[in-house]
Design an enzyme around this catalytic site. Structure first.
Site, PDB file in Angstrom:
ATOM      1  N   GLY A 188      72.053  37.304  43.162  1.00 24.23           N
ATOM      2  CA  GLY A 188      70.445  36.838  43.398  1.00 24.23           C
ATOM      3  C   GLY A 188      69.684  37.698  43.996  1.00 24.23           C
ATOM      4  O   GLY A 188      68.559  37.330  44.489  1.00 24.23           O
ATOM      5  N   SER A 242      63.953  40.336  48.819  1.00 21.15           N
ATOM      6  CA  SER A 242      65.084  39.218  48.625  1.00 21.15           C
ATOM      7  C   SER A 242      65.902  38.979  49.865  1.00 21.15           C
ATOM      8  O   SER A 242      66.326  40.354  50.344  1.00 21.15           O
ATOM      9  CB  SER A 242      66.132  39.409  47.288  1.00 21.15           C
ATOM     10  OG  SER A 242      65.266  39.406  46.058  1.00 21.15           O
ATOM     11  N   ILE A 243      65.912  37.950  50.162  1.00 23.49           N
ATOM     12  CA  ILE A 243      67.083  37.700  51.405  1.00 23.49           C
ATOM     13  C   ILE A 243      68.477  38.309  51.051  1.00 23.49           C
ATOM     14  O   ILE A 243      69.195  38.941  51.963  1.00 23.49           O
ATOM     15  CB  ILE A 243      67.282  36.320  51.887  1.00 23.49           C
ATOM     16  CG1 ILE A 243      65.793  35.811  52.640  1.00 23.49           C
ATOM     17  CG2 ILE A 243      68.312  36.211  52.926  1.00 23.49           C
ATOM     18  CD1 ILE A 243      65.760  34.337  53.071  1.00 23.49           C
ATOM     19  N   ASP A 253      74.276  34.447  33.751  1.00 23.18           N
ATOM     20  CA  ASP A 253      73.533  33.219  33.557  1.00 23.18           C
ATOM     21  C   ASP A 253      74.486  32.265  34.279  1.00 23.18           C
ATOM     22  O   ASP A 253      75.367  31.869  33.505  1.00 23.18           O
ATOM     23  CB  ASP A 253      73.090  33.114  32.099  1.00 23.18           C
ATOM     24  CG  ASP A 253      72.615  31.910  31.926  1.00 23.18           C
ATOM     25  OD1 ASP A 253      72.542  30.918  32.780  1.00 23.18           O
ATOM     26  OD2 ASP A 253      72.398  31.390  30.530  1.00 23.18           O
ATOM     27  N   VAL A 254      74.126  31.870  35.257  1.00 21.64           N
ATOM     28  CA  VAL A 254      75.100  30.797  36.199  1.00 21.64           C
ATOM     29  C   VAL A 254      75.085  29.455  35.576  1.00 21.64           C
ATOM     30  O   VAL A 254      76.065  28.666  36.083  1.00 21.64           O
ATOM     31  CB  VAL A 254      74.792  30.766  37.377  1.00 21.64           C
ATOM     32  CG1 VAL A 254      75.011  31.845  38.373  1.00 21.64           C
ATOM     33  CG2 VAL A 254      73.302  30.244  37.759  1.00 21.64           C
ATOM     34  N   ILE A 313      71.067  32.054  44.778  1.00 21.84           N
ATOM     35  CA  ILE A 313      70.435  31.391  43.411  1.00 21.84           C
ATOM     36  C   ILE A 313      69.920  30.195  43.541  1.00 21.84           C
ATOM     37  O   ILE A 313      70.465  29.228  43.919  1.00 21.84           O
ATOM     38  CB  ILE A 313      71.655  31.503  42.161  1.00 21.84           C
ATOM     39  CG1 ILE A 313      72.334  33.071  42.221  1.00 21.84           C
ATOM     40  CG2 ILE A 313      70.989  31.005  41.008  1.00 21.84           C
ATOM     41  CD1 ILE A 313      73.643  33.137  41.226  1.00 21.84           C
ATOM     42  N   ALA A 322      63.819  26.215  39.662  1.00 17.84           N
ATOM     43  CA  ALA A 322      63.164  25.002  39.205  1.00 17.84           C
ATOM     44  C   ALA A 322      62.331  25.460  38.467  1.00 17.84           C
ATOM     45  O   ALA A 322      61.250  26.390  38.537  1.00 17.84           O
ATOM     46  CB  ALA A 322      62.844  24.093  40.225  1.00 17.84           C
ATOM     47  N   TYR A 355      57.654  21.727  48.807  1.00 17.74           N
ATOM     48  CA  TYR A 355      59.197  22.205  48.531  1.00 17.74           C
ATOM     49  C   TYR A 355      59.715  21.227  47.387  1.00 17.74           C
ATOM     50  O   TYR A 355      60.736  21.639  46.448  1.00 17.74           O
ATOM     51  CB  TYR A 355      59.915  22.278  49.604  1.00 17.74           C
ATOM     52  CG  TYR A 355      60.966  23.328  49.669  1.00 17.74           C
ATOM     53  CD1 TYR A 355      60.944  24.569  49.153  1.00 17.74           C
ATOM     54  CD2 TYR A 355      62.421  22.674  49.731  1.00 17.74           C
ATOM     55  CE1 TYR A 355      61.940  25.215  48.935  1.00 17.74           C
ATOM     56  CE2 TYR A 355      63.647  23.654  49.846  1.00 17.74           C
ATOM     57  CZ  TYR A 355      63.055  24.983  49.322  1.00 17.74           C
ATOM     58  OH  TYR A 355      64.149  25.974  49.191  1.00 17.74           O
ATOM     59  N   LYS A 415      68.450  21.688  47.628  1.00 13.12           N
ATOM     60  CA  LYS A 415      68.912  22.296  48.865  1.00 13.12           C
ATOM     61  C   LYS A 415      69.939  21.389  49.620  1.00 13.12           C
ATOM     62  O   LYS A 415      70.792  21.545  50.438  1.00 13.12           O
ATOM     63  CB  LYS A 415      68.025  22.706  49.617  1.00 13.12           C
ATOM     64  CG  LYS A 415      67.237  23.989  49.064  1.00 13.12           C
ATOM     65  CD  LYS A 415      68.046  25.162  48.823  1.00 13.12           C
ATOM     66  CE  LYS A 415      67.500  26.451  48.600  1.00 13.12           C
ATOM     67  NZ  LYS A 415      68.198  27.590  48.172  1.00 13.12           N
ATOM     68  N   THR A 471      59.066  36.438  50.058  1.00 11.47           N
ATOM     69  CA  THR A 471      60.044  36.740  48.919  1.00 11.47           C
ATOM     70  C   THR A 471      59.386  36.077  47.565  1.00 11.47           C
ATOM     71  O   THR A 471      58.395  35.064  47.758  1.00 11.47           O
ATOM     72  CB  THR A 471      61.319  36.060  49.143  1.00 11.47           C
ATOM     73  OG1 THR A 471      61.247  34.517  49.073  1.00 11.47           O
ATOM     74  CG2 THR A 471      61.979  36.450  50.477  1.00 11.47           C
TER      75      THR A 471
END
Length: 274
Positions: free
Chosen positions: A13, A19-20, A72-73, A100, A103, A163, A170, A201
């Site tokens: 990711g 990026s975190i 590609d997950v 990762i 949407a 969100y 999540k 981010t």
């Protein structure tokens, strides 16, 4: 000797320096970790290979980086291939960072009630199910006592306007953390989530981070926003043996924002204007 001396693992990711996942990876590599990195595959017609180049820009010249591999997950063959790569390049691994989420823009920006069926399936597949898929495929290469960490957000616990469908994803991810912690607990493998407050981010900007930064600063008990460095430190803690007794946990890194039951200082500011 750093706390990750002799430790090896997979980082997923990382998109760019903000990026975190990179904040965490950079921190643990500074503590001695050796890492393989997976990244989002470039499109076949992208001759510039933008995704690969972004990650290479961060990792080139770092002796702690063992490999870079596109994954590609939504493709089980890709997932198996990166686990095979872990086995060949790293041997047994001690940690896995899942960072990762995705949407479709139209579904993310629209009201949750208007989420398309196809978009919902895709968002759930990438943002939630991918943790199950990666953890399952990783079982043969995970050391007993390893640590798995994913990144979540408060929008999975409470409604955060804007969100939308990602909050639903999540919420599923948070539940997956707990069930995987149970499944993998007999091997001493821990599964946790880091719930960070808003940061600049790519995903944060997509969720309207600029407005959220002001809200968090006004409401959080610490009266400020978090930093990338703090995200790196917290991720380092959860992936390391320093958190050996913690699993199935969602650690909030948000200056205490999640603990507030009322707007707090916003009310004080409002009253001061009366």
């Amino acid at each position: 000797m750093g706390v990750f001396a002799g430790k090896k693992g997979l980082i997923t990711g990382v998109f760019n320096k903000q990026s975190i996942a990179w904040a965490i990876a950079d921190r643990i590599m500074g503590e001695g970790a050796e890492c393989g990195f997976s990244y989002m595959p470039d499109k076949p017609d992208d001759t510039r290979q933008k995704n690969l180049n972004r990650v290479q820009k961060l990792t080139d010249g770092n002796p702690q980086v063992r490999f870079l591999q596109p994954v590609d997950v939504t493709n089980d063959e890709h997932i198996q291939a990166v686990m095979d790569r872990c086995g060949s390049e790293l041997g047994k691994i001690d940690f896995l960072l899942h960072a990762i989420a995705f949407a479709l823009p139209d579904d993310l920006k629209g009201d949750t009630i208007a989420t398309s069926r196809a978009g919902f399936k895709l968002a759930m597949d990438i943002s939630a199910y991918s943790l199950i898929a990666l953890a399952n495929a990783a079982q043969p290469v995970l050391n007993d006592g390893a640590s798995i960490l994913t990144l979540t957000y408060f929008g999975g616990e409470k409604t955060v306007p804007g969100y939308n469908v990602m909050g639903v994803c999540k919420a599923a991810l948070d539940s997956i953390v707990k069930y995987l912690a149970y499944d993998l607990g007999p091997r001493g493998i821990r599964v946790n989530a880091l719930s960070a407050g808003p940061l600049q981010t790519i995903s944060g900007r997509g969720a309207g981070v600029d407005e959220m930064l002001g809200l968090y600063e006004a409401m959080a008990p610490l009266g400020r926003n978090i930093t990338h460095e703090e995200a790196g430190n917290s991720g380092c803690f959860l992936l390391s043996e320093m958190s050996s007794g913690i699993t199935g946990e969602i650690l909030h890194l948000d200056g205490g924002y999640n603990s507030m039951g009322s707007p707090g200082r916003l009310i004080d500011k409002f009253r001061a204007k009366q």
